[in-house]
Design a protein around this motif. Structure first.
Motif, PDB file in Angstrom:
ATOM      1  N   GLU A  85       0.744  -1.234  -0.034  1.00 47.10           N
ATOM      2  CA  GLU A  85       0.023   0.048   0.077  1.00 47.10           C
ATOM      3  C   GLU A  85       0.764   1.324   0.074  1.00 47.10           C
ATOM      4  O   GLU A  85       0.246   2.356   0.190  1.00 47.10           O
ATOM      5  CB  GLU A  85      -0.955   0.031   1.112  1.00 47.10           C
ATOM      6  CG  GLU A  85      -2.035  -1.189   1.320  1.00 47.10           C
ATOM      7  CD  GLU A  85      -2.946  -1.126   2.240  1.00 47.10           C
ATOM      8  OE1 GLU A  85      -2.759  -0.262   3.098  1.00 47.10           O
ATOM      9  OE2 GLU A  85      -3.909  -1.741   2.401  1.00 47.10           O
ATOM     10  N   ASN A  86       2.100   0.989   0.012  1.00 56.37           N
ATOM     11  CA  ASN A  86       2.841   2.409  -0.106  1.00 56.37           C
ATOM     12  C   ASN A  86       2.997   3.184  -1.388  1.00 56.37           C
ATOM     13  O   ASN A  86       2.692   2.510  -2.357  1.00 56.37           O
ATOM     14  CB  ASN A  86       4.357   1.959   0.052  1.00 56.37           C
ATOM     15  CG  ASN A  86       4.871   0.765  -1.013  1.00 56.37           C
ATOM     16  OD1 ASN A  86       4.259  -0.107  -1.124  1.00 56.37           O
ATOM     17  ND2 ASN A  86       6.104   0.890  -1.299  1.00 56.37           N
ATOM     18  N   SER A  87       2.919   4.578  -1.493  1.00 55.08           N
ATOM     19  CA  SER A  87       2.688   5.159  -2.351  1.00 55.08           C
ATOM     20  C   SER A  87       3.356   6.528  -2.138  1.00 55.08           C
ATOM     21  O   SER A  87       4.050   6.750  -1.304  1.00 55.08           O
ATOM     22  CB  SER A  87       1.104   5.478  -2.602  1.00 55.08           C
ATOM     23  OG  SER A  87       0.766   6.081  -1.640  1.00 55.08           O
ATOM     24  N   GLY A  88       3.449   7.452  -3.187  1.00 54.38           N
ATOM     25  CA  GLY A  88       3.859   8.927  -3.202  1.00 54.38           C
ATOM     26  C   GLY A  88       5.122   8.990  -3.969  1.00 54.38           C
ATOM     27  O   GLY A  88       5.591   8.005  -4.644  1.00 54.38           O
ATOM     28  N   ARG A  89       6.007   9.888  -3.683  1.00 50.74           N
ATOM     29  CA  ARG A  89       6.932  10.265  -4.478  1.00 50.74           C
ATOM     30  C   ARG A  89       8.036   9.313  -4.610  1.00 50.74           C
ATOM     31  O   ARG A  89       8.971   8.938  -5.417  1.00 50.74           O
ATOM     32  CB  ARG A  89       7.524  11.514  -4.230  1.00 50.74           C
ATOM     33  CG  ARG A  89       8.631  12.240  -4.974  1.00 50.74           C
ATOM     34  CD  ARG A  89       7.995  12.403  -6.351  1.00 50.74           C
ATOM     35  NE  ARG A  89       9.336  12.384  -7.502  1.00 50.74           N
ATOM     36  CZ  ARG A  89       9.158  12.606  -8.532  1.00 50.74           C
ATOM     37  NH1 ARG A  89       7.982  13.164  -9.164  1.00 50.74           N
ATOM     38  NH2 ARG A  89      10.156  12.423  -9.418  1.00 50.74           N
ATOM     39  N   ASN A  90       8.514   8.511  -3.262  1.00 51.89           N
ATOM     40  CA  ASN A  90       9.280   7.594  -3.095  1.00 51.89           C
ATOM     41  C   ASN A  90       9.105   6.498  -4.001  1.00 51.89           C
ATOM     42  O   ASN A  90      10.142   6.118  -4.509  1.00 51.89           O
ATOM     43  CB  ASN A  90       9.398   7.135  -1.674  1.00 51.89           C
ATOM     44  CG  ASN A  90       9.778   8.239  -0.659  1.00 51.89           C
ATOM     45  OD1 ASN A  90      10.465   9.380  -1.217  1.00 51.89           O
ATOM     46  ND2 ASN A  90       9.516   7.995   0.706  1.00 51.89           N
ATOM     47  N   ASP A 108      10.329   7.734  -7.495  1.00 52.80           N
ATOM     48  CA  ASP A 108      11.776   7.759  -7.526  1.00 52.80           C
ATOM     49  C   ASP A 108      12.329   6.434  -7.488  1.00 52.80           C
ATOM     50  O   ASP A 108      13.482   6.329  -8.302  1.00 52.80           O
ATOM     51  CB  ASP A 108      12.251   8.603  -6.341  1.00 52.80           C
ATOM     52  CG  ASP A 108      11.810  10.167  -6.374  1.00 52.80           C
ATOM     53  OD1 ASP A 108      11.547  10.662  -7.431  1.00 52.80           O
ATOM     54  OD2 ASP A 108      11.726  10.738  -5.265  1.00 52.80           O
ATOM     55  N   GLN A 121       7.318   0.571  -6.524  1.00 51.71           N
ATOM     56  CA  GLN A 121       6.559   0.336  -5.096  1.00 51.71           C
ATOM     57  C   GLN A 121       7.132  -0.709  -4.444  1.00 51.71           C
ATOM     58  O   GLN A 121       7.513  -0.884  -3.427  1.00 51.71           O
ATOM     59  CB  GLN A 121       5.222  -0.001  -5.442  1.00 51.71           C
ATOM     60  CG  GLN A 121       4.309  -0.252  -4.118  1.00 51.71           C
ATOM     61  CD  GLN A 121       2.926  -0.810  -4.658  1.00 51.71           C
ATOM     62  OE1 GLN A 121       2.692  -1.477  -5.598  1.00 51.71           O
ATOM     63  NE2 GLN A 121       2.049  -0.096  -3.752  1.00 51.71           N
ATOM     64  N   ASP A 129      10.758   0.196  -3.019  1.00 52.93           N
ATOM     65  CA  ASP A 129      10.406   1.076  -1.995  1.00 52.93           C
ATOM     66  C   ASP A 129      10.033   0.464  -0.794  1.00 52.93           C
ATOM     67  O   ASP A 129      10.389   0.858   0.360  1.00 52.93           O
ATOM     68  CB  ASP A 129       9.520   2.211  -2.292  1.00 52.93           C
ATOM     69  CG  ASP A 129       8.962   3.217  -1.275  1.00 52.93           C
ATOM     70  OD1 ASP A 129       9.986   3.704  -0.901  1.00 52.93           O
ATOM     71  OD2 ASP A 129       7.751   3.160  -0.815  1.00 52.93           O
ATOM     72  N   SER A 132      12.247   0.270   2.702  1.00 54.69           N
ATOM     73  CA  SER A 132      11.387   0.754   3.859  1.00 54.69           C
ATOM     74  C   SER A 132      11.837   0.325   5.397  1.00 54.69           C
ATOM     75  O   SER A 132      11.812   1.118   6.267  1.00 54.69           O
ATOM     76  CB  SER A 132       9.882   0.593   3.920  1.00 54.69           C
ATOM     77  OG  SER A 132       9.451  -0.737   4.179  1.00 54.69           O
TER      78      SER A 132
END
Length: 227
Positions: A47-52, A55, A75, A78, A82
């Motif tokens: 469920e991780n999302s966003g700019r990371n 990148d 994803q 990342d 994490s």
């Protein structure tokens, strides 16, 4: 990466490893993961999302790679970076269609990205009805395939109904709650062994349509956007 260098997902890994799955189709994949769990696999939908995520994808694959592949691979990378997971106790899963589409090659891009990021020891499992790649610790038997087939059909209908209802709901969040309720209900029904009853599947279709139709909604016209 050459075939002989592929890291296999073994029977021993099935007992201890968590299979991480990208958020390509959230509703469909959640139903499929519940089926996998009922067959003894440890599986988690990322469920991780966003700019990371973006990148990580840009750093791990060529910038000419199509954006969906970049996001899926980003994803996963990342998530591994994490600190949430023991990278020596996880495996990754990605779909492999087997057709002429580039989607058949995402798995090879993912392995190359893992090698580049220092995670070449992590096994990658191909989710393919055609059995394009075999792993001793992961098998799609007839009963499991039967359930995954219906999970895809159920997921399609839930996605279509929710997309048609959510923009017009009078009570914010009601559509998403109904999706969650139906996903839990369907997952419970698909546990166990034996072929699923198509008559019961048809009954579920009608009940799902009726439940979404009963959600109060505004008559306001919304702008429709094609993507």
């Amino acid at each position: 990466m050459a075939e002989m260098e592929r890291v296999l997902f073994t029977k021993e890994m099935k007992k201890e490893y968590t299979i991480l799955v990208p958020t390509m189709l959230p509703i469909h994949f959640q139903l499929m993961l519940d089926i996998m769990r009922s067959y003894g696999y440890k599986a988690e939908l990322l469920e991780n999302s966003g700019r990371n995520v973006v990148d990580s994808g840009l750093r791990s694959v060529h910038n000419d790679t199509c954006y969906p592949a970049l996001l899926v691979i980003g994803q996963m990378i990342d998530a591994l970076e994490s600190g949430r997971y023991d990278v020596h106790k996880v495996a990754l899963m990605i779909t492999q269609t087997g057709g002429g589409c580039r989607a058949s090659n995402y798995i090879h891009l993912l392995r190359k990205a893992l090698q580049k990021s220092g995670y070449g020891f992590i096994p990658v499992i191909s989710l393919s009805a055609g059995g394009l790649e075999r792993n001793p610790g992961f098998k799609l038997g007839p009963m499991m395939l039967d359930r995954i087939f219906y999970a895809i059909l159920y997921g399609d209908l839930l996605m279509l109904l929710s997309n048609q209802t959510r923009p017009y709901e009078l009570e914010a969040g009601r559509t998403d709650r109904l999706v969650e309720n139906w996903a839990a209900r369907l997952s419970k029904q698909m546990r166990g062994r034996g072929l699923l009853s198509y008559r019961k599947v048809q009954e579920n279709y009608q009940a799902m349509i009726a439940d979404f139709a009963a959600i109060p909604r505004t008559q306001e016209e919304k702008v429709r956007v094609g993507v």
